[in-house]
Design an enzyme around this catalytic site. Structure first.
Site, short mmCIF file in Angstrom:
data_model
loop_
_atom_site.label_atom_id
_atom_site.label_comp_id
_atom_site.label_asym_id
_atom_site.label_seq_id
_atom_site.Cartn_x
_atom_site.Cartn_y
_atom_site.Cartn_z
N CYS A 117 60.99 -11.98 2.93
CA CYS A 117 61.24 -10.76 3.20
C CYS A 117 61.14 -11.07 4.50
O CYS A 117 62.23 -10.27 5.24
CB CYS A 117 61.03 -9.75 2.67
SG CYS A 117 60.11 -8.36 3.36
N GLU A 134 62.98 -11.32 -13.75
CA GLU A 134 62.46 -12.52 -14.90
C GLU A 134 62.55 -13.41 -15.28
O GLU A 134 62.98 -14.36 -15.58
CB GLU A 134 64.75 -12.12 -15.91
CG GLU A 134 65.34 -12.03 -15.00
CD GLU A 134 65.53 -11.59 -13.46
OE1 GLU A 134 65.56 -10.43 -13.19
OE2 GLU A 134 66.90 -11.86 -13.09
N GLU A 178 70.86 -14.12 4.94
CA GLU A 178 69.68 -14.64 4.63
C GLU A 178 69.57 -16.06 3.33
O GLU A 178 70.30 -15.58 2.26
CB GLU A 178 69.24 -12.96 3.93
CG GLU A 178 67.55 -13.76 3.12
CD GLU A 178 67.03 -12.37 2.15
OE1 GLU A 178 67.63 -11.97 2.06
OE2 GLU A 178 65.70 -12.22 2.77
P1 NAD Z 1 67.32 -9.77 -6.77
O1 NAD Z 1 67.71 -8.46 -5.64
O2 NAD Z 1 68.22 -10.71 -7.46
O3 NAD Z 1 66.10 -9.26 -7.55
C1 NAD Z 1 65.87 -7.91 -7.42
C2 NAD Z 1 65.32 -7.41 -8.81
O4 NAD Z 1 66.51 -6.79 -8.87
C3 NAD Z 1 65.22 -8.16 -10.59
O5 NAD Z 1 64.60 -7.59 -10.92
C4 NAD Z 1 66.56 -8.60 -10.86
O6 NAD Z 1 66.06 -8.95 -12.42
C5 NAD Z 1 67.02 -7.38 -10.44
N1 NAD Z 1 68.66 -7.54 -10.02
C6 NAD Z 1 68.92 -8.73 -9.89
N2 NAD Z 1 70.61 -8.87 -10.34
C7 NAD Z 1 71.10 -7.14 -10.30
C8 NAD Z 1 72.11 -6.70 -10.42
N3 NAD Z 1 73.37 -7.89 -9.99
N4 NAD Z 1 72.07 -5.50 -11.00
C9 NAD Z 1 70.67 -4.87 -11.33
N5 NAD Z 1 69.76 -5.84 -11.46
C10 NAD Z 1 69.68 -6.79 -10.35
O7 NAD Z 1 66.36 -10.69 -5.40
P2 NAD Z 1 65.41 -12.28 -5.91
O8 NAD Z 1 66.43 -12.64 -5.59
O9 NAD Z 1 64.26 -11.22 -6.99
O10 NAD Z 1 64.42 -11.80 -4.32
C11 NAD Z 1 64.95 -12.04 -3.12
C12 NAD Z 1 65.12 -11.01 -2.34
O11 NAD Z 1 64.53 -9.84 -2.14
C13 NAD Z 1 65.58 -11.30 -0.91
O12 NAD Z 1 66.94 -10.74 -0.11
C14 NAD Z 1 64.45 -10.43 -0.06
O13 NAD Z 1 64.57 -10.47 0.88
C15 NAD Z 1 64.41 -9.12 -0.92
N6 NAD Z 1 62.91 -8.35 -0.47
C16 NAD Z 1 62.87 -7.95 0.60
C17 NAD Z 1 61.67 -7.65 0.83
C18 NAD Z 1 61.58 -6.34 1.05
O14 NAD Z 1 60.43 -5.48 2.02
N7 NAD Z 1 61.79 -5.99 2.00
C19 NAD Z 1 60.23 -7.61 -0.33
C20 NAD Z 1 60.33 -9.09 -0.95
C21 NAD Z 1 61.53 -9.39 -1.30
#
Ligand code: NAD
Length: 508
Positions: free
Chosen positions: A294, A188, A395
């Protein structure tokens, strides 16, 4: 400036729509998030925070479209991806510009992300080959056995903010070529590039209306996806906490799930490492995309005597001190803003706390101008980080590099392997023996030797170990085809009763 929640339109800025059944429709949401350019602070869009009703509309359209799609010949489905690849290729610059505006990274970095996303489409184009089954004939009299791969049905992807083009494209092409319908719920915080991808999918005549849907939202939309009985599999990428939540809830609902989580990647620097290469790879890994990858190396583990460690640190400090922080739209920028002003505040608080704990701030990004969007933070290097400090274990997801000092390669590997994560570990050394030992002993899914960001190309699986993943199958590569297909094993008898009566071999 932080992205803010609103219930009423405050300006005439566009409210995003959903893509359902091949048409753009209004969300039923009554709350919206104001999405802003992290560099300029400009208001870009109002993002509807939808829930069950929006997801249900997408699922209905998806189920209908998937019925015919699964009967479409695999080579014809693959051909649709050839067209999609061409459409995306023609829009590389436009997609990259959307990433710069909405997520904040630099144009070159965004263009590289778009290229990586297109590579996933190219890898999935070979789906026809990967869908082939197996067979073994004559296991009994007139009896053969064969294995088929079939689509799981309707699949959804929930994606993070940091790669708004690449990560949706880790999943969409693999899901389609294997015969599934696909629903995307992008972050979002920066959904504009994902919206454009879905729009471009709509331009590919070979992909039928309804097969690809876009819904918007945050936790409610995610819960609706996890709970909807019409969704068969969920791909998730995001923080480790959300990944665990998603994996647990989806599993409880009987869904197939792959949830890729966060990371804390160590970069081990041996005294014999090539100085120039190592310094540039380390700062590129730690500070590129403002550390919001990541695969970002967020720890430099310096090996050797105090003098050797000091020499390695000096190389890093010199390179980091030369970096310019600014908006991603500025060609001179090395370190782009973080996703929003709230994230900058959180990171500044982490650096302040580390300093209070006696950690030395040897390069201080807090002094950088926060910029019009309030989200700029300069490259920061923290020396003397204890192995059990938050900076070493958590992280932080920003342009903050922690420095750990150890005596030997074994100590360095032991430190890296103690992490609860296991996405990536990197070694810098000119020694083949050290590299071999590292490759053998490091506990992470993606290793790099003299490569600062060891993100595999799309023909290989992308996934970590431990808390960096809640899944048996990674994204991309052979795993991509496996995740989106179910195997069916069929045992047949042909040849009539006379063949069976003739006997021989195993009887069924
Ligand atoms: P995030 O977990 O906040 O959000 C990811 C998704 O989950 C979004 O679509 C969001 O709407 C949803 N979301 C967020 N909080 C939620 C909740 N409490 N309940 C249900 N859904 C929820 O992650 P971000 O900040 O958007 O992205 C960064 C993170 O992603 C970092 O930790 C990074 O390391 C990780 N990441 C991992 C990889 C991998 O391949 N392992 C790749 C890219 C990013």
């Amino acid at each position: 400036m932080t992205d803010t929640l609103t219930s009423e339109p405050t300006t005439d800025v566009r409210t995003l729509k959903l893509f359902v059944g091949g048409a753009w429709i209004d969300s039923t949401a009554d709350q919206h998030l104001e999405s802003r350019d992290p560099g300029s602070g400009e208001l870009l869009a109002r993002v509807p925070l939808g829930g069950a009703a929006d997801v249900d509309a997408a699922v209905r359209a998806a189920r209908e479209a998937q019925r015919a799609w699964r009967r479409t010949a695999p080579q014809v489905r693959a051909r649709a991806l050839y067209r999609l690849r061409d459409v995306l290729d023609r829009h590389r610059d436009e997609l990259a510009a959307l990433v710069v505006a909405d997520m904040g990274k630099t144009f070159d970095d965004a263009l590289a992300e778009v290229g990586r996303g297109i590579e996933s489409v190219e890898a999935a184009m070979g789906g026809t080959h990967h869908l082939k089954g197996q067979n073994l004939e004559g296991i009994g009299t007139g009896v053969d056995v064969e294995l088929h791969r079939q689509p799981v049905g309707v699949v959804a992807a929930i994606t993070p903010f940091n790669f708004p083009v690449m990560i949706p494209l880790w999943f969409l092409p693999f899901a389609l070529v294997t015969g599934n319908a696909f629903i995307l719920k992008p972050s979002e915080q920066d959904p504009l590039a994902s919206e454009r991808i879905v729009e471009l999918v709509g331009q590919v005549d070979e992909i039928p209306a309804g097969l690809v849907s876009l819904v918007h939202g945050a936790k409610d939309a995610v819960n609706a996806i996890l709970d909807h009985p019409g969704i068969d599999a969920v791909s998730f990428v995001g923080s480790a906490t959300t990944a665990r939540y998603v994996a647990t809830r989806a599993t409880e609902q009987g869904k197939r799930v792959q949830a890729l989580g966060g990371a804390k990647n160590a970069m081990i620097v041996m005294p014999d490492a090539d100085p120039k290469l190592t310094a540039s790879q380390i700062v590129g890994s730690a500070f590129g995309a403002a550390g919001q990858r990541c695969m970002a190396g967020s720890l430099a583990v310096l090996v050797g005597t105090q003098e050797e460690q000091d020499r390695s640190l000096q190389l890093i400090v010199d390179a980091a001190s030369k970096l310019t922080s600014g908006p991603g739209s500025d060609r001179a920028t090395d370190v782009c803003p973080v996703i929003n002003a709230g994230s900058r505040e959180r990171l500044v608080a982490e650096i302040d706390a580390a300093e209070r704990d006696g950690i030395e701030v040897v390069v201080d990004g807090r002094t950088a101008d926060a910029g019009a969007g309030g989200a700029n933070l300069g490259a920061t290097v923290l020396d003397g980080v204890p192995a059990d400090h938050r900076v070493a274990t958590e992280e932080l997801f920003g342009p903050v590099l922690g420095v750990i000092r150890v005596a030997t390669l074994d100590d360095a590997i032991e430190f890296a392997n103690a992490s609860r994560y296991g996405n990536s570990t990197i070694l810098f050394s000119e020694s083949g023996g050290a590299a071999r030992e590292f490759r053998y002993s490091a506990d992470a899914g993606m290793l790099g030797v003299n490569v600062g960001v060891a993100a595999p190309i799309a023909w290989m699986p992308f996934g970590g170990w431990n808390d960096s993943i809640d899944a048996d199958l990674s994204a991309n590569g052979e795993d991509g085809f496996r995740f989106y297909t179910r195997q069916k094993v069929v045992t047949t008898r042909w040849g009539g009763t006379s063949a069976a009566a003739a006997g021989g071999g195993m009887r069924f």
